[in-house]
Design a protein around this motif. Structure first.
Motif, PDB file in Angstrom:
ATOM      1  N   UNK A  19      -9.381 -21.532  12.179  1.00  0.00           N
ATOM      2  CA  UNK A  19      -9.125 -22.913  12.608  1.00  0.00           C
ATOM      3  C   UNK A  19      -8.937 -23.777  11.385  1.00  0.00           C
ATOM      4  N   UNK A  20      -7.765 -24.301  11.297  1.00  0.00           N
ATOM      5  CA  UNK A  20      -7.430 -25.114  10.131  1.00  0.00           C
ATOM      6  C   UNK A  20      -7.759 -26.575  10.357  1.00  0.00           C
ATOM      7  N   UNK A  21      -7.775 -26.937  11.595  1.00  0.00           N
ATOM      8  CA  UNK A  21      -8.022 -28.348  11.885  1.00  0.00           C
ATOM      9  C   UNK A  21      -9.478 -28.686  11.645  1.00  0.00           C
ATOM     10  N   UNK A  22      -9.813 -29.859  11.843  1.00  0.00           N
ATOM     11  CA  UNK A  22     -11.156 -30.455  11.758  1.00  0.00           C
ATOM     12  C   UNK A  22     -11.959 -30.058  10.536  1.00  0.00           C
ATOM     13  N   UNK A  73      -7.667  -7.641   4.730  1.00  0.00           N
ATOM     14  CA  UNK A  73      -7.492  -7.574   6.182  1.00  0.00           C
ATOM     15  C   UNK A  73      -6.866  -8.874   6.684  1.00  0.00           C
ATOM     16  N   UNK A  74      -6.387  -9.671   5.738  1.00  0.00           N
ATOM     17  CA  UNK A  74      -5.770 -10.956   6.057  1.00  0.00           C
ATOM     18  C   UNK A  74      -6.786 -11.894   6.715  1.00  0.00           C
ATOM     19  N   UNK A  75      -7.999 -11.762   6.256  1.00  0.00           N
ATOM     20  CA  UNK A  75      -9.062 -12.580   6.809  1.00  0.00           C
ATOM     21  C   UNK A  75      -9.691 -13.374   5.681  1.00  0.00           C
ATOM     22  N   UNK A  76      -9.812 -14.657   5.923  1.00  0.00           N
ATOM     23  CA  UNK A  76     -10.216 -15.569   4.865  1.00  0.00           C
ATOM     24  C   UNK A  76     -11.659 -16.021   5.068  1.00  0.00           C
ATOM     25  N   UNK A  77     -12.185 -16.586   4.031  1.00  0.00           N
ATOM     26  CA  UNK A  77     -13.497 -17.217   4.118  1.00  0.00           C
ATOM     27  C   UNK A  77     -13.477 -18.264   5.233  1.00  0.00           C
ATOM     28  N   UNK A  78     -14.428 -18.212   6.115  1.00  0.00           N
ATOM     29  CA  UNK A  78     -14.509 -19.205   7.181  1.00  0.00           C
ATOM     30  C   UNK A  78     -13.845 -18.772   8.475  1.00  0.00           C
ATOM     31  N   UNK A  79     -13.060 -17.741   8.417  1.00  0.00           N
ATOM     32  CA  UNK A  79     -12.471 -17.244   9.660  1.00  0.00           C
ATOM     33  C   UNK A  79     -13.568 -16.725  10.590  1.00  0.00           C
TER      34      UNK A  79
END
Lengths: 207, 207
Positions: free
Chosen positions: A204-207, A129-135
């Motif tokens: 969120x890729x940042x922080x 589903x184009x969804x990654x761990x942590x999304x």
DNA sequence: TGTTCTATAGAACATTCGTTAAATACCAAC
DNA sequence: GTTGGTATTTAACGAATGTTCTATAGAACA
């Protein structure tokens, strides 16, 4: 030409100024606060920001700058979503529990839906589903979904939750991954249980 | 000399202006908006209001008037209180229900208590507590009350709720009406059940 | 009656602040 | 190069607006 980050700084300055003082800054306040060298340059950027609909101003009115705030919705983060577990049941009781965390999202992100909540994705089982761990997936409370809508589906036989687009076909249900390169899976109508609709996905890729 | 109602009008005008436009009015805005004939008169009243701590201003800063808002607490109106019925049970579930109506009260009215809710009084059974039909009582969630505190007490034998000051006496409980001309009633400790403390009473005669 | 406080009026001043004009510099595309 | 849009600088104008000063009037009070 480069988009200068200075307009972001101006917006941030306006926000802080208003928070602290209760009224909007003047052009010359911004000049000092953002280390800008001339009032007309501030004017210039303010005009751009106004065209971009980031701020509003009344001409000739001092201290009339206003941020155009998107409507902010507080979305409770109610738990996790993982392949092997049903997603948390959401009823009025769950709502009264204070969620561990609340996401402040704009209507630009989540639309104007009704009951919205957020779940953090655990594991990589939803890569199709184009969804990654942590999304983070934003869900809308629902027991059914229209054809083509992305839903959280509990597969009873497989004892597994999955995020798919649902299509009703004669005698079966087609569950279509968001990733178009992957094949749909088919199952009987009695094997599925819609646990919610997917409103948005945040990564969120940042922080 | 008469206290002119004009300062109330000025406050109201400032509030409306800010609501509508997002920034504060100037002295001359107020002059026009309140039909005042000179800027110095507006200044005069604004200075009085500032001394009274009704507004705040930054000297020499245009449009810097701010209302000094009392802290506002949203109090849910959860139902009615009447002689023959227990008052609504308040638990976390009740809180999650959206109340029919919400009262916006200041800490000046309700203090800084914890769980606060409001009940509308039905009937005249609480006249001895100086509470009339249609009044609103502000309650604090509580299962007990200290001596001398005004509480909503359920009398089990009488099947009745009453608002009284509670005093523990040897072997009995004294329930003292707020109206000092009326006599206290006495009952056994086993006969009473505190359903909440009375924080405030509102009676609105206008409108 | 005089005193004092609040409320009102009119005018003028000084500063704050939005606006504008004209010129230059920078960068990208042609 | 030329063209063109974006970014910047300098300077000045004039309107918006807070401030101040002086004067007047009425009510309360001794």
């Amino acid at each position: 030409m480069r988009k200068p980050e200075i307009r972001g700084r101006i917006l941030e300055y306006i926000r802080r100024f208003f928070d602290e003082r209760g009224y909007a800054p003047t052009i010359r306040d911004i000049l000092r606060g953002c280390n800008i060298s001339s009032t007309s340059l501030v004017q210039y950027h303010l005009n751009v920001l106004e065209k971009e609909n980031q701020i509003r101003r009344d001409p000739e009115v001092f201290r009339s700058i206003q941020l155009v705030e998107k409507d902010i919705i507080e979305v409770p983060l109610l738990g996790t979503i993982a392949a092997g577990e049903p997603i948390p049941v959401v009823d009025s009781g769950t709502w009264s529990n204070r969620a561990e965390e609340t996401l402040r999202l704009t209507t630009d992100v989540v639309g104007n839906k009704g009951h919205i909540y957020a779940l953090k994705v655990k594991g990589t089982s939803m890569l199709d589903a184009l969804i990654n761990d942590g999304d983070v997936v934003i869900m809308e409370v629902a027991q059914t979904a229209e054809d083509g809508e992305m839903a959280a589906v509990w597969l009873k036989n497989e004892q597994e939750v999955t995020l798919k687009k649902i299509y009703r076909e004669p005698g079966r249900i087609r569950l279509q991954p968001a990733n178009s390169e992957m094949k749909a899976i088919y199952t009987g109508p009695e094997n599925i249980e819609v646990q919610g609709k997917v409103v948005a996905v945040l990564r969120r890729l940042d922080q």
